[in-house]
Design a protein around this motif. Structure first.
Motif, PDB file in Angstrom:
ATOM      1  N   HIS A   4       0.923  -1.255   0.165  1.00 29.46           N
ATOM      2  CA  HIS A   4      -0.068  -0.101   0.078  1.00 29.46           C
ATOM      3  C   HIS A   4       0.914   1.015  -0.152  1.00 29.46           C
ATOM      4  N   ILE A   5       0.677   2.217  -1.017  1.00 27.26           N
ATOM      5  CA  ILE A   5       1.703   3.207  -1.115  1.00 27.26           C
ATOM      6  C   ILE A   5       1.032   4.565  -0.935  1.00 27.26           C
ATOM      7  N   GLY A   6      -0.488   4.398  -0.574  1.00 28.60           N
ATOM      8  CA  GLY A   6      -1.195   5.872  -0.430  1.00 28.60           C
ATOM      9  C   GLY A   6      -2.335   5.668  -1.021  1.00 28.60           C
ATOM     10  N   GLY A   7      -3.258   6.571  -0.560  1.00 30.26           N
ATOM     11  CA  GLY A   7      -4.591   6.735  -1.331  1.00 30.26           C
ATOM     12  C   GLY A   7      -5.011   5.508  -1.110  1.00 30.26           C
ATOM     13  N   GLN A   8      -5.656   4.850  -2.785  1.00 26.41           N
ATOM     14  CA  GLN A   8      -6.285   3.675  -2.583  1.00 26.41           C
ATOM     15  C   GLN A   8      -5.411   2.729  -3.576  1.00 26.41           C
ATOM     16  N   ILE A   9      -4.112   3.107  -3.636  1.00 28.26           N
ATOM     17  CA  ILE A   9      -3.076   2.343  -4.399  1.00 28.26           C
ATOM     18  C   ILE A   9      -2.385   1.562  -3.844  1.00 28.26           C
ATOM     19  N   VAL A  10      -2.369  -0.089  -4.298  1.00 28.81           N
ATOM     20  CA  VAL A  10      -1.298  -0.735  -4.208  1.00 28.81           C
ATOM     21  C   VAL A  10      -0.921  -1.467  -5.169  1.00 28.81           C
ATOM     22  N   VAL A  11       0.616  -1.769  -5.107  1.00 29.58           N
ATOM     23  CA  VAL A  11       1.266  -2.151  -6.064  1.00 29.58           C
ATOM     24  C   VAL A  11       1.832  -3.629  -5.615  1.00 29.58           C
ATOM     25  N   PRO A  12       1.899  -4.356  -6.502  1.00 24.22           N
ATOM     26  CA  PRO A  12       2.632  -5.762  -6.294  1.00 24.22           C
ATOM     27  C   PRO A  12       4.059  -5.625  -6.009  1.00 24.22           C
ATOM     28  N   LYS A  14       6.696  -7.584  -6.487  1.00 21.89           N
ATOM     29  CA  LYS A  14       7.526  -7.977  -7.724  1.00 21.89           C
ATOM     30  C   LYS A  14       7.728  -7.089  -8.777  1.00 21.89           C
ATOM     31  N   ASP A  15       6.732  -5.919  -8.876  1.00 23.16           N
ATOM     32  CA  ASP A  15       6.830  -4.964  -9.715  1.00 23.16           C
ATOM     33  C   ASP A  15       7.772  -3.700  -9.175  1.00 23.16           C
ATOM     34  N   LEU A  16       8.310  -3.705  -7.905  1.00 20.93           N
ATOM     35  CA  LEU A  16       8.747  -2.623  -7.485  1.00 20.93           C
ATOM     36  C   LEU A  16      10.206  -2.351  -7.956  1.00 20.93           C
ATOM     37  N   ILE A  17      10.519  -1.369  -8.242  1.00 23.01           N
ATOM     38  CA  ILE A  17      11.904  -0.785  -8.708  1.00 23.01           C
ATOM     39  C   ILE A  17      12.705  -0.207  -7.664  1.00 23.01           C
ATOM     40  N   ALA A  18      12.092   1.050  -7.327  1.00 25.37           N
ATOM     41  CA  ALA A  18      12.575   1.725  -6.298  1.00 25.37           C
ATOM     42  C   ALA A  18      11.659   2.731  -5.493  1.00 25.37           C
TER      43      ALA A  18
END
Length: 82
Positions: A4-12, A14-18
């Protein structure tokens, strides 16, 4: 796992770079943000005044009001359970 990175946003994870402190990045990398915006890859989760962190994934670049420290701690906590 998802981050969870804020608001209503979540990212996998495995896709995270930096995860980068935006104050240190923005001054020297204005062109990076301009290109991302031009290519419709920039997602602003917060207002420009509240921006603290740039989260780069392989698909999008997110600007978040959550501190770099907090996001990093979340990643570390997820990795404990992985």
């Amino acid at each position: 796992m998802y981050l969870h990175i804020g608001g209503q946003i979540v990212v996998p994870l495995k896709d995270l770079i930096a995860v980068i402190n935006i104050e240190k990045m923005f001054k020297n990398n204005r062109h990076f943000f301009d290109l991302a915006k031009l290519n419709k890859k920039l997602v602003k989760i917060c207002s420009q005044d509240d921006a603290k962190t740039c989260v780069i994934t392989d698909k999008k670049i997110y600007v978040s009001s959550i501190s770099t420290y907090t996001i990093t701690k979340r990643i570390e906590n997820y990795q404990k359970y992985d």
